[in-house]
Design an enzyme around this catalytic site. Structure first.
Site, PDB file in Angstrom:
ATOM      1  N   GLY A 221      12.029  -1.159   0.181  1.00 33.67           N
ATOM      2  CA  GLY A 221      10.798  -0.902  -0.252  1.00 33.67           C
ATOM      3  C   GLY A 221      10.984  -0.565  -1.923  1.00 33.67           C
ATOM      4  O   GLY A 221      12.261  -1.357  -2.663  1.00 33.67           O
ATOM      5  N   ASN A 222       9.590  -0.084  -2.510  1.00 35.36           N
ATOM      6  CA  ASN A 222       9.546   0.145  -4.122  1.00 35.36           C
ATOM      7  C   ASN A 222       9.144   1.697  -4.613  1.00 35.36           C
ATOM      8  O   ASN A 222       8.694   2.443  -3.335  1.00 35.36           O
ATOM      9  CB  ASN A 222       8.975  -1.422  -4.751  1.00 35.36           C
ATOM     10  CG  ASN A 222       7.666  -0.533  -3.973  1.00 35.36           C
ATOM     11  OD1 ASN A 222       6.195  -0.376  -4.449  1.00 35.36           O
ATOM     12  ND2 ASN A 222       6.891  -1.877  -3.276  1.00 35.36           N
ATOM     13  N   ARG A 223       8.739   1.531  -5.693  1.00 32.05           N
ATOM     14  CA  ARG A 223       8.629   2.887  -6.413  1.00 32.05           C
ATOM     15  C   ARG A 223       6.652   3.105  -6.491  1.00 32.05           C
ATOM     16  O   ARG A 223       6.471   4.197  -7.161  1.00 32.05           O
ATOM     17  CB  ARG A 223       9.580   3.089  -7.315  1.00 32.05           C
ATOM     18  CG  ARG A 223      10.836   3.763  -7.142  1.00 32.05           C
ATOM     19  CD  ARG A 223      11.098   3.953  -8.808  1.00 32.05           C
ATOM     20  NE  ARG A 223      11.535   2.814  -9.537  1.00 32.05           N
ATOM     21  CZ  ARG A 223      12.864   2.261  -9.592  1.00 32.05           C
ATOM     22  NH1 ARG A 223      14.107   2.691  -7.764  1.00 32.05           N
ATOM     23  NH2 ARG A 223      14.026   1.696  -9.876  1.00 32.05           N
ATOM     24  N   ALA A 289       1.624  -3.091  -3.688  1.00 31.22           N
ATOM     25  CA  ALA A 289       3.140  -3.760  -4.035  1.00 31.22           C
ATOM     26  C   ALA A 289       4.064  -3.776  -2.721  1.00 31.22           C
ATOM     27  O   ALA A 289       4.770  -2.807  -2.685  1.00 31.22           O
ATOM     28  CB  ALA A 289       4.192  -2.461  -4.730  1.00 31.22           C
TER      29      ALA A 289
END
Ligand code: PMT
Length: 419
Positions: A221-223, A289
């Site tokens: 995943g990402n932030r 994102a």
């Protein structure tokens, strides 16, 4: 995937609308209490800013009790501690800034850009639509100076709720009496229904991260928090657009009046729902994102230490924005984002490549090299590249709150959407 429709209640016609109510020093100020109550009854959230002379006519205590919120009248909240009232924040908070009653003095200040009290500072900072409901004596209302001020404000986009005719406090009969609270609330309601620049436009916004499963409990995943995308959706909805918000896993409430929210987890799910709605849309904003890669064959149960290999095989996810660009019709407007980590110069080169390759009208570049920009923060710093015929135009914005950035971006998108 779940759809979360906006709550509906026929009587709450102003549900989720934020009305910043300005009150000035007129005998009609007592009617503002009824107006605040009427707006709240219809579902609006109301905050109040008073001029010092309005306090002579009605107490802040009455109004704060009615609205359940502190009333603002001074630049300093607490003179001993130096705590001050953030007029910019107030100006940005409202979906509408309504001054009722608005005296001849305040009309003149608004028309001339005078900034000698908090209400006038809020007027100068307000980014939302502005309305005034004048209240004054007949002779003052018909004075050439007042008429010129009203004309000036009208030409600058301020809506005027014409005063009614009748008995005035001076004993005169005629025009100048502030319109009745119910009628003003009706006017506000109509304004939100039809006076919206993006009414009738359909826009899809993607927001937040995607999560690509490795096994039943782990993911890539990402932030991204979704804040930027949700602010964009909120702004579009406030301007009357019908917004479909496609959100990755985020912890955010749906902004008021967003027509449809579809929650997804993976890039593939986001791709599928976006492609389904895209043909009906007038515009699209890809702020999510999205993971570019996903593990091949994720395990359906939790992998234990012994089962984990040193390497995870990855494959490309579908590029949602690229495909939106491929399928874009001549009338559709498309805005993408570019999240970069390099210097501004390098990042702009990369963003320009995405603008071309993905057939976009705009690309919004934000780089983590700028402090306060990108993920997680409540702020962002963006540079927007716009394709104009065969040229690219660049607009560099300062670091701002994500809400302000959303205002700037939707202003730019609107120039194409309503042209
Ligand atoms: O959510 P916040 O915490 O508020 O943070 C906001 C943000 C940093 C996520 C946002 O401002 C932002 O930059 N979003 C785009 C992030 C990104 O994926 O950038 P990119 O340069 O990798 O992708 C370029 C564009 O293609 C983006 O519009 C992206 O949505 C889109 N894309 C990318 C990959 C993919 N598989 N499908 C896509 O549609």
């Amino acid at each position: 995937m779940t759809g979360t429709p906006e709550p509906q209640n026929e009587n709450l016609t102003l549900l989720g609308r934020r009305v910043l109510l300005g009150i000035t020093g007129s005998i009609a100020a007592y009617k503002s209490a009824f107006l605040a109550r009427e707006l709240i009854k219809r579902g609006a959230e109301v905050r109040i800013v008073m001029t010092p002379s309005a306090i002579e006519f009605i107490t802040p205590l009455t109004l704060s009790t009615l609205t359940g919120k502190p009333v603002h009248s001074d630049f300093t909240e607490n003179k001993d501690s130096g705590e001050w009232t953030n007029h910019v924040e107030l100006g940005l908070w409202g979906d509408l800034f309504l001054t009722a009653p608005c005296t001849a003095a305040t009309l003149s200040a608004f028309a001339n850009g005078t900034c000698s009290n908090l209400l006038q500072a809020v007027f100068l900072s307000a980014r939302c639509p502005v309305m005034v409901a004048p209240a004054m004596d007949l002779d003052m209302f018909t004075n050439e100076a007042t008429l010129v001020n009203l004309k000036t404000l009208g030409e600058r986009g301020v809506s005027v709720i014409e005063p009614a005719s009748g008995a005035l406090a001076s004993g005169l009969e005629g025009k100048g009496r502030m319109e009745e609270p119910e009628a003003i609330a009706d006017f506000v309601e109509d304004f939100f229904k039809i006076g919206m620049p993006l009414a009738g436009k359909k826009v899809v916004v993607t927001a937040g991260p995607t999560e690509e499963p490795i096994d039943a409990v782990r993911y890539l995943g990402n932030r991204s928090t979704g804040k930027m995308g949700f602010e964009l959706a909120a702004r579009l909805a406030n301007l009357g657009a019908s917004v479909t918000l496609i959100a990755g896993p985020v912890k955010l409430d749906t902004p008021p009046r967003v027509s449809k929210r579809i929650d997804v987890m993976t890039a593939k799910e986001m791709y599928e729902v976006t492609m389904e709605v895209w043909p009906e849309m007038d515009a699209g904003i890809a702020c999510a994102a999205v993971a570019d890669m996903r593990p091949v064959n994720p395990a359906s149960s939790k992998l234990h230490r012994g089962d984990l290999t040193d390497e995870i095989m990855l494959e490309n996810t579908p590029d949602i924005l690229l495909e939106m660009g491929v399928r874009k019709s001549a009338s559709q407007v498309l805005m993408g984002f570019a999240l970069e980590t390099d210097s501004v110069e390098e990042s702009l080169k990369s963003a320009e490549g995405k603008l071309e390759r993905k057939n976009l009208d705009f690309i919004v570049m934000n780089t983590l090299a700028d402090e306060g920009a990108g993920f997680s923060h409540d702020t962002n710093k963006v540079t927007v590249l716009q394709k104009v015929n065969i040229h690219t135009e660049t607009r560099i914005f300062e670091l701002k709150s994500k809400r302000e950035v959303a205002h700037d971006l939707i202003d730019m998108l609107s120039t194409l959407l309503i042209s």
